[in-house]
Motif scaffolding. Structure first.
Motif, mmCIF file in Angstrom:
data_model
loop_
_atom_site.group_PDB
_atom_site.id
_atom_site.type_symbol
_atom_site.label_atom_id
_atom_site.label_comp_id
_atom_site.label_asym_id
_atom_site.label_seq_id
_atom_site.Cartn_x
_atom_site.Cartn_y
_atom_site.Cartn_z
ATOM 1 N N ILE A 79 0.816 -1.231 0.000
ATOM 2 C CA ILE A 79 0.000 0.000 0.000
ATOM 3 C C ILE A 79 0.840 1.266 0.000
ATOM 4 O O ILE A 79 0.296 2.370 0.112
ATOM 5 N N SER A 80 2.163 1.144 -0.165
ATOM 6 C CA SER A 80 3.024 2.337 -0.115
ATOM 7 C C SER A 80 2.632 3.359 -1.175
ATOM 8 O O SER A 80 2.553 4.566 -0.898
ATOM 9 N N LEU A 138 -0.294 3.547 -2.866
ATOM 10 C CA LEU A 138 -1.665 3.982 -2.592
ATOM 11 C C LEU A 138 -1.689 5.035 -1.487
ATOM 12 O O LEU A 138 -2.352 6.077 -1.613
ATOM 13 N N ARG A 139 -0.970 4.777 -0.421
ATOM 14 C CA ARG A 139 -0.952 5.727 0.691
ATOM 15 C C ARG A 139 -0.363 7.071 0.254
ATOM 16 O O ARG A 139 -0.893 8.142 0.610
ATOM 17 N N LEU A 149 -2.919 9.016 -1.721
ATOM 18 C CA LEU A 149 -3.952 9.596 -0.868
ATOM 19 C C LEU A 149 -3.420 10.814 -0.128
ATOM 20 O O LEU A 149 -4.104 11.850 -0.022
ATOM 21 N N GLU A 150 -2.199 10.715 0.382
ATOM 22 C CA GLU A 150 -1.625 11.833 1.126
ATOM 23 C C GLU A 150 -1.402 13.046 0.228
ATOM 24 O O GLU A 150 -1.503 14.196 0.680
ATOM 25 N N HIS A 210 -5.736 -4.483 -6.002
ATOM 26 C CA HIS A 210 -5.294 -4.737 -4.647
ATOM 27 C C HIS A 210 -5.895 -6.071 -4.212
ATOM 28 O O HIS A 210 -7.113 -6.213 -4.122
ATOM 29 N N GLU A 217 -10.135 -1.571 6.344
ATOM 30 C CA GLU A 217 -8.801 -1.897 6.844
ATOM 31 C C GLU A 217 -8.089 -2.725 5.778
ATOM 32 O O GLU A 217 -8.403 -3.901 5.585
ATOM 33 N N HIS A 264 -0.231 -1.786 6.335
ATOM 34 C CA HIS A 264 -1.649 -1.710 6.700
ATOM 35 C C HIS A 264 -2.112 -0.261 6.561
ATOM 36 O O HIS A 264 -1.332 0.674 6.704
ATOM 37 N N HIS A 265 -3.404 -0.104 6.288
ATOM 38 C CA HIS A 265 -3.946 1.237 6.126
ATOM 39 C C HIS A 265 -5.447 1.188 6.381
ATOM 40 O O HIS A 265 -6.121 0.233 5.988
ATOM 41 N N ALA A 281 -8.942 3.557 5.903
ATOM 42 C CA ALA A 281 -9.485 4.756 5.255
ATOM 43 C C ALA A 281 -10.971 4.547 4.992
ATOM 44 O O ALA A 281 -11.435 3.407 4.826
ATOM 45 N N CYS A 322 -12.059 5.998 -2.758
ATOM 46 C CA CYS A 322 -11.378 6.474 -1.556
ATOM 47 C C CYS A 322 -10.785 7.834 -1.890
ATOM 48 O O CYS A 322 -9.820 7.927 -2.678
#
Length: 503
Positions: free
Chosen positions: A314-315, A317-318, A321-322, A333, A354, A366-367, A369, A403
């Protein structure tokens, strides 16, 4: 006059030693049929009647098929030894000793928990059953690790010539032509040369670059008395005890085959420094995503399910989002728990998701949202492009989630996103997105080339089990020393080579 009886076997697993064990259930979910089940599925389920077998059927003409088994699981960890033994027993039980010929459509880079060379063991067993004079022809993936047992047992080997792989049907046609020659009484000699060299996976595009040039030159050598030249780069992250670039040549005699294999192998070795990665950092990729004038497709190459990756890091993806990236699609995914939860909530529902609830690999992450369930899907998908063209694919329960400014495809079965139909099944038009992030190493290029040209392709340097940066791989069984992991590796083609068949 009775039709020739040709036994058909399809055995396909690309093993990444670091990935979770590949069990019988993984084959059953993606493609498993034995005996009569395989006979029926030759017509009704093209995912089992592989492109190679379909090509063989078309080119050979009339024959009586003797289906033994089809076992397909794409890429994953080592194969469960108990299931491999089950398949070997199926061969003993179902392969008649008096067939006129055998066609094995294999991958060539399988590792089992009880066997470092399952493909070689399978070929040896076939040869033991049918005897020395029955033609045995084999197709392989170009990531295969060819062994001495494989060239000793097979009369003819043809590996794919394309990466992304789009020539499986043509290689089936090629082995059909070879089968005809063998049935007419011709014989072959084979040679194998293996280099102490693992090229990074992202350097192996046959449409361009050094591998493309070398593949073109190697294929051009396949004129009488040479039947075939197979230039296999091997599976870089597989950690096979047979690892390394391998050149397999089939010719009228093994002496001709060996001379040719050595010449090609030496050229490959001399040009080894051309095989350099060119990855984009996550930070730089995020910056590119803000360019609304140029749509791009981004390969999450280090988390490629097609090479045994989990398909759930998820690196990237995160980071998207950020950064507030919008008009973007991410997939697939692989998260069965999340897909099931989305189904439970239903379309239109919002909930806190989650990601990777059950995953223990720290690289996955893990993430949590808030997401909205846009659409759900289940059942087979008709495939239309590139590697997966033809037939259908079961991805299990799937969900399209929104998301923030992203859409995320979540699947239950581990497959790389290199097929546009996996996106289009949700009613999405790929051309409408500015950013498409796919968990795939290179096959996405052929699947999505109608939307993105090579200049619009970005390969991201993220975490995962399939990283092209080989210093990050924990090699345990790979022969050492080997380039580029080790320094100062020396090799000469004229000091290497194995032969079999006609001298």
């Amino acid at each position: 006059m009775p039709l020739p009886r040709i036994a058909l076997i399809h055995f396909h697993l690309e093993s990444n030693r670091a990935a979770p064990l590949t069990e019988r259930s993984d084959f059953a979910a993606q493609g498993l049929a034995i005996g009569e089940d395989f006979a029926q599925d030759l017509e009704k389920r093209p995912v089992l009647a592989s492109a190679g077998i379909r090509g063989f059927q078309e080119d050979f003409g009339d024959f009586e098929p003797v289906p033994v088994f089809a076992a397909f699981a794409g890429a994953g960890g080592m194969m469960d030894g108990a299931f491999f033994d089950e398949l070997l027993q199926a061969v003993r039980d179902r392969l008649p000793f008096d067939v006129d010929g055998v066609y094995l459509d294999a991958h060539g880079a399988c590792i089992a928990t009880n066997d470092e060379d399952p493909d070689g063991t399978l070929i040896s067993l076939i040869r033991d059953i049918v005897g020395p004079n029955t033609p045995l022809v084999v197709t392989l993936d170009l990531h295969a690790h060819v062994s001495q047992a494989m060239i000793a047992g097979a009369d003819f080997i043809a590996a794919y010539r394309t990466n992304p792989h789009v020539d499986q049907f043509e290689r089936g046609q090629e082995v059909a032509r070879a089968m005809k020659r063998l049935l007419a009484g011709q014989q072959t000699g084979r040679a194998l040369v293996r280099l102490p060299f693992i090229p990074p996976s992202t350097t192996l595009d046959t449409t361009r670059g050094p591998y493309g040039r070398m593949m073109k030159d190697a294929v051009a050598r396949a004129v009488d008395p040479i039947w075939n030249v197979s230039l296999c780069a091997g599976f870089s992250v597989g950690d096979s005890s047979k690892a390394g670039v391998n050149v397999t040549v089939t010719a009228d005699t093994s002496s001709v085959a060996l001379k040719t294999a050595r010449e090609i192998g030496q050229t490959f070795w001399d040009d080894r420094e051309e095989f350099q990665t060119n990855l984009t950092s996550i930070e730089d990729a995020i910056s590119l995503m803000s360019d609304e004038q140029t749509p791009r497709i981004y390969g999450d190459v280090a988390d490629n399910p097609g090479g045994g990756g989990h398909g759930n890091t998820i690196s990237i993806l995160r980071a998207m989002l950020e950064a507030g990236v919008e008009n973007a699609l991410v997939g697939m995914h692989v998260d069965p728990d999340l897909a099931a939860e989305a189904v439970q909530h239903g379309e239109g529902a919002k909930f806190y998701a989650e990601f990777n609830r059950s995953e223990t690999d720290r690289q996955s992450g893990h993430h949590v949202a808030e997401v909205e369930v846009v659409k759900l899907a289940n059942g087979p998908v008709a495939r239309r492009r590139g590697l997966y063209a033809g037939g259908s694919q079961n991805l299990g329960q799937c969900a399209l989630l929104r998301c923030a400014g992203l859409l995320i495809i979540v699947s239950s079965i581990r497959r790389q996103l290199c097929e546009p139909a996996f996106v289009e099944r949700f009613g999405l038009n790929i051309a409408n997105f500015n950013t498409l992030v796919v968990k795939s190493r290179g096959h996405f290029r052929a699947g999505f080339d109608e939307f993105f040209n090579p200049a619009q392709v970005v390969e991201i340097d993220g975490p995962g089990l399939t990283s092209p940066e080989l210093t990050r791989i924990d090699f345990q069984k790979t022969p050492r020393p080997i380039h580029p992991i080790d320094n100062g590796v020396e090799w000469r083609a004229d000091e290497d080579g194995l032969v079999a068949g006609q001298p």
